[in-house]
Design a protein around this motif. Structure first.
Motif, mmCIF file in Angstrom:
data_model
loop_
_atom_site.group_PDB
_atom_site.id
_atom_site.type_symbol
_atom_site.label_atom_id
_atom_site.label_comp_id
_atom_site.label_asym_id
_atom_site.label_seq_id
_atom_site.Cartn_x
_atom_site.Cartn_y
_atom_site.Cartn_z
ATOM 1 N N LYS A 176 0.837 -1.200 0.000
ATOM 2 C CA LYS A 176 0.000 0.000 0.000
ATOM 3 C C LYS A 176 0.876 1.257 0.000
ATOM 4 C CE LYS A 176 -3.766 2.254 2.462
ATOM 5 N NZ LYS A 176 -4.716 2.193 3.552
ATOM 6 N N THR A 177 1.926 1.271 0.818
ATOM 7 C CA THR A 177 2.835 2.420 0.877
ATOM 8 C C THR A 177 3.553 2.612 -0.451
ATOM 9 O OG1 THR A 177 3.174 2.073 3.239
ATOM 10 C CG2 THR A 177 4.808 3.417 2.102
ATOM 11 N N ASN A 178 4.015 1.515 -1.051
ATOM 12 C CA ASN A 178 4.703 1.617 -2.336
ATOM 13 C C ASN A 178 3.766 2.138 -3.417
ATOM 14 O OD1 ASN A 178 7.082 0.684 -1.255
ATOM 15 N ND2 ASN A 178 6.768 -1.416 -1.909
ATOM 16 N N LYS A 179 2.509 1.660 -3.416
ATOM 17 C CA LYS A 179 1.533 2.135 -4.397
ATOM 18 C C LYS A 179 1.317 3.638 -4.248
ATOM 19 C CE LYS A 179 -1.094 -2.102 -4.422
ATOM 20 N NZ LYS A 179 -2.310 -2.721 -3.907
ATOM 21 N N LEU A 180 1.222 4.086 -2.984
ATOM 22 C CA LEU A 180 1.013 5.507 -2.735
ATOM 23 C C LEU A 180 2.205 6.323 -3.233
ATOM 24 C CD1 LEU A 180 -0.804 7.661 -1.467
ATOM 25 C CD2 LEU A 180 0.371 7.257 0.701
ATOM 26 N N ASN A 181 3.410 5.850 -2.972
ATOM 27 C CA ASN A 181 4.610 6.557 -3.437
ATOM 28 C C ASN A 181 4.711 6.567 -4.956
ATOM 29 O OD1 ASN A 181 5.480 7.276 -0.880
ATOM 30 N ND2 ASN A 181 6.651 5.396 -0.615
ATOM 31 N N VAL A 182 4.373 5.440 -5.585
ATOM 32 C CA VAL A 182 4.380 5.371 -7.049
ATOM 33 C C VAL A 182 3.337 6.345 -7.603
ATOM 34 C CG1 VAL A 182 3.854 3.910 -9.052
ATOM 35 C CG2 VAL A 182 5.301 3.027 -7.210
ATOM 36 N N MET A 183 2.172 6.384 -6.974
ATOM 37 C CA MET A 183 1.113 7.282 -7.427
ATOM 38 C C MET A 183 1.564 8.743 -7.321
ATOM 39 S SD MET A 183 -1.797 7.307 -8.787
ATOM 40 C CE MET A 183 -3.258 8.294 -9.000
ATOM 41 N N LYS A 184 2.233 9.095 -6.221
ATOM 42 C CA LYS A 184 2.751 10.463 -6.075
ATOM 43 C C LYS A 184 3.759 10.779 -7.183
ATOM 44 C CE LYS A 184 2.248 10.876 -1.063
ATOM 45 N NZ LYS A 184 2.984 10.959 0.230
ATOM 46 N N ASP A 185 4.629 9.829 -7.473
ATOM 47 C CA ASP A 185 5.616 10.014 -8.539
ATOM 48 C C ASP A 185 4.929 10.215 -9.890
ATOM 49 O OD1 ASP A 185 7.681 9.716 -6.714
ATOM 50 O OD2 ASP A 185 8.122 7.645 -7.286
ATOM 51 N N ILE A 186 3.904 9.419 -10.136
ATOM 52 C CA ILE A 186 3.166 9.498 -11.402
ATOM 53 C C ILE A 186 2.482 10.851 -11.544
ATOM 54 C CG2 ILE A 186 1.068 8.642 -12.540
ATOM 55 C CD1 ILE A 186 1.960 5.790 -11.737
ATOM 56 N N ILE A 187 1.763 11.282 -10.506
ATOM 57 C CA ILE A 187 1.046 12.559 -10.560
ATOM 58 C C ILE A 187 2.028 13.715 -10.749
ATOM 59 C CG2 ILE A 187 -0.352 14.177 -9.190
ATOM 60 C CD1 ILE A 187 -1.943 11.796 -10.364
ATOM 61 N N THR A 188 3.139 13.668 -10.030
ATOM 62 C CA THR A 188 4.168 14.703 -10.177
ATOM 63 C C THR A 188 4.718 14.717 -11.591
ATOM 64 O OG1 THR A 188 4.757 14.502 -7.844
ATOM 65 C CG2 THR A 188 6.395 15.524 -9.285
ATOM 66 N N TYR A 189 4.981 13.534 -12.139
ATOM 67 C CA TYR A 189 5.503 13.433 -13.504
ATOM 68 C C TYR A 189 4.513 14.019 -14.519
ATOM 69 C CZ TYR A 189 7.540 11.572 -17.745
ATOM 70 O OH TYR A 189 8.090 11.458 -18.997
ATOM 71 N N ILE A 190 3.249 13.660 -14.370
ATOM 72 C CA ILE A 190 2.216 14.172 -15.283
ATOM 73 C C ILE A 190 2.184 15.699 -15.233
ATOM 74 C CG2 ILE A 190 -0.293 14.334 -15.653
ATOM 75 C CD1 ILE A 190 -0.422 11.342 -14.750
ATOM 76 N N TYR A 191 2.217 16.242 -14.023
ATOM 77 C CA TYR A 191 2.150 17.698 -13.865
ATOM 78 C C TYR A 191 3.391 18.384 -14.425
ATOM 79 C CZ TYR A 191 1.366 22.245 -11.766
ATOM 80 O OH TYR A 191 1.179 23.589 -11.587
ATOM 81 N N GLU A 192 4.573 17.897 -14.031
ATOM 82 C CA GLU A 192 5.821 18.544 -14.451
ATOM 83 C C GLU A 192 6.079 18.431 -15.949
ATOM 84 O OE1 GLU A 192 8.827 16.819 -11.924
ATOM 85 O OE2 GLU A 192 8.299 18.143 -10.244
ATOM 86 N N ASN A 193 5.585 17.357 -16.562
ATOM 87 C CA ASN A 193 5.817 17.142 -17.994
ATOM 88 C C ASN A 193 4.608 17.486 -18.854
ATOM 89 O OD1 ASN A 193 8.643 15.796 -18.219
ATOM 90 N ND2 ASN A 193 7.673 14.879 -16.434
ATOM 91 N N LYS A 194 3.584 18.047 -18.209
ATOM 92 C CA LYS A 194 2.376 18.495 -18.910
ATOM 93 C C LYS A 194 1.781 17.400 -19.807
ATOM 94 C CE LYS A 194 3.654 23.409 -18.956
ATOM 95 N NZ LYS A 194 4.678 23.543 -18.026
ATOM 96 N N ILE A 195 1.688 16.207 -19.247
ATOM 97 C CA ILE A 195 1.126 15.073 -19.991
ATOM 98 C C ILE A 195 -0.378 15.284 -20.108
ATOM 99 C CG2 ILE A 195 0.824 12.564 -20.053
ATOM 100 C CD1 ILE A 195 3.776 13.516 -20.281
ATOM 101 N N ASP A 196 -0.896 15.277 -21.336
ATOM 102 C CA ASP A 196 -2.328 15.524 -21.526
ATOM 103 C C ASP A 196 -3.010 14.449 -22.377
ATOM 104 O OD1 ASP A 196 -1.322 16.137 -24.002
ATOM 105 O OD2 ASP A 196 -2.066 18.204 -24.050
#
Length: 154
Positions: free
Chosen positions: A90-110
């Motif tokens: 569960k903790t790893n999933k949460l950390n991966v999810m944070k990484d994913i959301i940050t990546y989407i935002y920083e790289n303007k993935i649309d």
């Protein structure tokens, strides 16, 4: 078994070697482990902080700069379930999810299709989370990035 692909810092091939992890259902003393490995004439055993981390290390999963061995090359004995070490907590999933959301935002993935291709290239953990656990949240984030981009063009 795959031929040794490990390299030294000078890019020469490391001498053939094995990584071995012993595990038990209960506590096991260093003395007991030493007694098991002593006849093998190997380096002194060391306590592993994370079985999951060690199994991932065996195939260089978290070290993309190193040769990537296949999970299938890990040999398990006595009923050991190697695949369970690759399951996200569960903790790893949460950390991966944070990484994913940050990546989407920083790289303007649309675009979700583009993002899934990025996940495939990035890691199995990202692809697993993106397709099996948080597709709605990720899709909404990507939709938000698309809307943001659309509004900036006006």
């Amino acid at each position: 078994m795959q031929q040794n692909q490990d390299l030294n810092p000078d890019n020469t091939t490391k001498k053939p070697h094995w990584h071995v992890m012993l595990s038990s259902d209960g506590p096991i003393s260093l003395k007991a482990v030493t007694k098991i490995v002593e006849p093998l004439n190997v380096p002194a055993p060391q306590k592993v902080g994370s079985g999951r981390g060690m199994i991932r290390y065996f195939i260089h999963l978290d070290n993309p700069e190193k040769y990537q061995y296949s999970r299938d090359e890990i040999v398990a004995h006595c009923g050991a379930d190697v695949e369970s070490y690759f399951e996200l907590t569960k903790t790893n999933k949460l950390n991966v999810m944070k990484d994913i959301i940050t990546y989407i935002y920083e790289n303007k993935i649309d675009n979700y299709a583009d993002f899934l291709m990025i996940c495939i290239q990035h890691s199995d953990d990202w692809f697993d989370v993106a397709t099996n656990y948080n597709t709605l949240a990720i899709n909404k984030m990507i939709d938000g990035m698309w809307l943001k981009k659309k509004n900036e063009l006006r």
